[in-house]
Design a protein around this motif. Structure first.
Motif, PDB file in Angstrom:
ATOM      1  N   GLU A  57      -3.001  -2.341  14.209  1.00  0.00           N
ATOM      2  CA  GLU A  57      -4.111  -2.574  12.878  1.00  0.00           C
ATOM      3  C   GLU A  57      -5.238  -1.541  13.877  1.00  0.00           C
ATOM      4  O   GLU A  57      -5.900  -0.424  13.219  1.00  0.00           O
ATOM      5  N   GLU A  58      -5.503  -1.553  15.008  1.00  0.00           N
ATOM      6  CA  GLU A  58      -6.490  -1.204  15.698  1.00  0.00           C
ATOM      7  C   GLU A  58      -6.431   0.959  15.862  1.00  0.00           C
ATOM      8  O   GLU A  58      -6.934   1.828  15.654  1.00  0.00           O
ATOM      9  N   GLN A  59      -4.913   0.798  16.177  1.00  0.00           N
ATOM     10  CA  GLN A  59      -4.481   2.314  15.594  1.00  0.00           C
ATOM     11  C   GLN A  59      -4.903   2.932  14.472  1.00  0.00           C
ATOM     12  O   GLN A  59      -5.305   3.889  14.058  1.00  0.00           O
ATOM     13  N   GLY A  60      -4.648   2.336  13.503  1.00  0.00           N
ATOM     14  CA  GLY A  60      -5.357   2.228  11.992  1.00  0.00           C
ATOM     15  C   GLY A  60      -6.250   2.766  11.917  1.00  0.00           C
ATOM     16  O   GLY A  60      -6.464   3.773  11.173  1.00  0.00           O
ATOM     17  N   ASP A  61      -7.463   2.307  12.374  1.00  0.00           N
ATOM     18  CA  ASP A  61      -8.576   2.703  12.609  1.00  0.00           C
ATOM     19  C   ASP A  61      -9.105   3.868  13.503  1.00  0.00           C
ATOM     20  O   ASP A  61     -10.244   3.890  13.216  1.00  0.00           O
ATOM     21  N   PHE A  62      -8.481   4.347  14.238  1.00  0.00           N
ATOM     22  CA  PHE A  62      -8.222   5.371  14.671  1.00  0.00           C
ATOM     23  C   PHE A  62      -8.527   7.130  14.372  1.00  0.00           C
ATOM     24  O   PHE A  62      -7.773   7.274  13.156  1.00  0.00           O
ATOM     25  N   ARG A  63      -9.694   7.540  14.487  1.00  0.00           N
ATOM     26  CA  ARG A  63     -10.429   8.651  13.957  1.00  0.00           C
ATOM     27  C   ARG A  63     -10.501   9.674  15.611  1.00  0.00           C
ATOM     28  O   ARG A  63     -11.195   9.433  16.440  1.00  0.00           O
ATOM     29  N   TYR A  64     -10.101  10.959  15.437  1.00  0.00           N
ATOM     30  CA  TYR A  64     -10.244  11.942  16.187  1.00  0.00           C
ATOM     31  C   TYR A  64     -11.139  12.215  16.221  1.00  0.00           C
ATOM     32  O   TYR A  64     -11.705  12.975  17.814  1.00  0.00           O
ATOM     33  N   ALA A  65     -12.750  12.002  15.202  1.00  0.00           N
ATOM     34  CA  ALA A  65     -13.410  12.863  15.519  1.00  0.00           C
ATOM     35  C   ALA A  65     -14.767  11.893  14.191  1.00  0.00           C
ATOM     36  O   ALA A  65     -13.986  11.776  13.461  1.00  0.00           O
ATOM     37  N   PRO A  66     -15.752  11.683  14.457  1.00  0.00           N
ATOM     38  CA  PRO A  66     -16.615  10.346  13.172  1.00  0.00           C
ATOM     39  C   PRO A  66     -16.599  11.076  12.003  1.00  0.00           C
ATOM     40  O   PRO A  66     -15.897  10.150  11.432  1.00  0.00           O
ATOM     41  N   ASP A  67     -16.071  12.271  11.442  1.00  0.00           N
ATOM     42  CA  ASP A  67     -16.231  13.168  10.654  1.00  0.00           C
ATOM     43  C   ASP A  67     -14.755  13.030  10.174  1.00  0.00           C
ATOM     44  O   ASP A  67     -14.534  13.751   8.835  1.00  0.00           O
ATOM     45  N   LYS A  68     -13.624  12.402  10.655  1.00  0.00           N
ATOM     46  CA  LYS A  68     -13.212  12.883  10.094  1.00  0.00           C
ATOM     47  C   LYS A  68     -11.582  11.411  10.333  1.00  0.00           C
ATOM     48  O   LYS A  68     -12.478  10.864   9.929  1.00  0.00           O
ATOM     49  N   TRP A  69     -10.678  11.214   8.783  1.00  0.00           N
ATOM     50  CA  TRP A  69     -10.175  10.370   7.960  1.00  0.00           C
ATOM     51  C   TRP A  69      -9.444   9.494   9.609  1.00  0.00           C
ATOM     52  O   TRP A  69      -8.667   9.988  10.146  1.00  0.00           O
ATOM     53  N   SER A  70      -9.193   7.820   9.311  1.00  0.00           N
ATOM     54  CA  SER A  70      -8.716   6.423  10.271  1.00  0.00           C
ATOM     55  C   SER A  70      -7.208   7.104   9.669  1.00  0.00           C
ATOM     56  O   SER A  70      -7.211   8.000   8.404  1.00  0.00           O
ATOM     57  N   ILE A  71      -6.273   6.976  11.033  1.00  0.00           N
ATOM     58  CA  ILE A  71      -4.944   6.726  10.582  1.00  0.00           C
ATOM     59  C   ILE A  71      -5.108   6.207   8.841  1.00  0.00           C
ATOM     60  O   ILE A  71      -3.845   6.320   8.302  1.00  0.00           O
ATOM     61  N   LYS A  72      -5.933   5.054   8.932  1.00  0.00           N
ATOM     62  CA  LYS A  72      -5.256   4.570   7.765  1.00  0.00           C
ATOM     63  C   LYS A  72      -5.766   4.981   6.243  1.00  0.00           C
ATOM     64  O   LYS A  72      -5.068   4.919   5.248  1.00  0.00           O
ATOM     65  N   GLU A  73      -6.579   5.951   6.251  1.00  0.00           N
ATOM     66  CA  GLU A  73      -7.234   6.469   4.857  1.00  0.00           C
ATOM     67  C   GLU A  73      -6.236   7.409   5.106  1.00  0.00           C
ATOM     68  O   GLU A  73      -5.528   8.032   4.214  1.00  0.00           O
ATOM     69  N   VAL A  74      -6.057   8.523   6.070  1.00  0.00           N
ATOM     70  CA  VAL A  74      -4.821   9.321   5.505  1.00  0.00           C
ATOM     71  C   VAL A  74      -3.240   8.455   5.143  1.00  0.00           C
ATOM     72  O   VAL A  74      -2.982   9.274   4.123  1.00  0.00           O
ATOM     73  N   ILE A  75      -2.401   7.192   5.459  1.00  0.00           N
ATOM     74  CA  ILE A  75      -1.558   7.169   4.935  1.00  0.00           C
ATOM     75  C   ILE A  75      -1.847   6.544   3.804  1.00  0.00           C
ATOM     76  O   ILE A  75      -1.570   7.244   2.725  1.00  0.00           O
ATOM     77  N   GLY A  76      -3.571   5.873   3.206  1.00  0.00           N
ATOM     78  CA  GLY A  76      -3.281   6.451   1.882  1.00  0.00           C
ATOM     79  C   GLY A  76      -3.934   7.731   1.194  1.00  0.00           C
ATOM     80  O   GLY A  76      -3.626   7.683   0.201  1.00  0.00           O
ATOM     81  N   HIS A  77      -4.027   8.002   1.885  1.00  0.00           N
ATOM     82  CA  HIS A  77      -4.437  10.144   1.261  1.00  0.00           C
ATOM     83  C   HIS A  77      -2.652  10.530   0.697  1.00  0.00           C
ATOM     84  O   HIS A  77      -2.877  11.041  -0.268  1.00  0.00           O
ATOM     85  N   ILE A  78      -2.082  10.154   1.614  1.00  0.00           N
ATOM     86  CA  ILE A  78      -0.753  10.191   1.337  1.00  0.00           C
ATOM     87  C   ILE A  78      -0.099   9.818  -0.209  1.00  0.00           C
ATOM     88  O   ILE A  78       0.553  10.326  -0.724  1.00  0.00           O
TER      89      ILE A  78
END
Length: 172
Positions: free
Chosen positions: A46-67
């Protein structure tokens, strides 16, 4: 078999996705992706899912949702065009889709389950697409697009985002 789309069957913008897809039957490629991609995400906390490599970038969870959301949109376009509907289809704003969703508060397991369901629906949809229907061209976002191009875009879009996750989020 759904072959790679020909030039003129899609806007050149989509070369970045279609060019990532290996040779072969796109149905089989999508089925293989289903297992590999969902396993890739299932290994994340879950913690990794919340990770963003920059403040204005999507989290991993958001990337999954976007896909998943993008596949829904592309599959809808694929369905309409495969069935012979020539109504021009509008574009969509992926940033609005992400900001309008609750991906950040959704557990990883539910996002993965959703991604699996979307992909299964795409695969079953493609089972009923004939060679004639695969070559049909419609209009989406003011550009021509074929059914087979949409299938390749779905696969390539996923590869694109997995590559970004590996390169910028340092996930392997």
């Amino acid at each position: 078999m759904l072959i790679q789309p020909l030039d003129g069957e899609y806007a050149t913008y989509y070369d970045q996705y279609i060019g990532l897809v290996p040779e072969g039957d796109i149905r089989g490629i999508l089925e293989q992706q289903l297992e590999r991609t969902t396993q890739f995400f299932a290994n994340l906390s879950e913690e990794q899912g919340d990770f963003r490599y920059a403040p204005d970038k999507w989290s991993i969870k958001e990337v999954i949702g976007h896909i998943a959301d993008t596949e829904r949109v592309m599959s809808y376009r694929l369905l309409r065009i495969a069935r012979g509907d020539q109504t021009p289809l509008t574009g969509f704003d992926e940033n609005a889709f992400v900001s309008g969703a609750a991906f950040a508060s959704t557990p990883m397991s539910e996002l993965i389950e959703d991604l699996r369901a979307v992909r299964r629906a795409t695969i079953t949809l493609l089972r009923g697409v004939t060679d004639e229907a695969a070559a049909r061209v419609g209009t989406a976002n003011h550009s021509p697009i074929s059914v087979r191009a949409l299938a390749y875009i779905i696969a390539g879009h996923e590869i694109h985002h997995l590559n970004i996750l590996k390169e910028r989020y340092h996930i392997s």
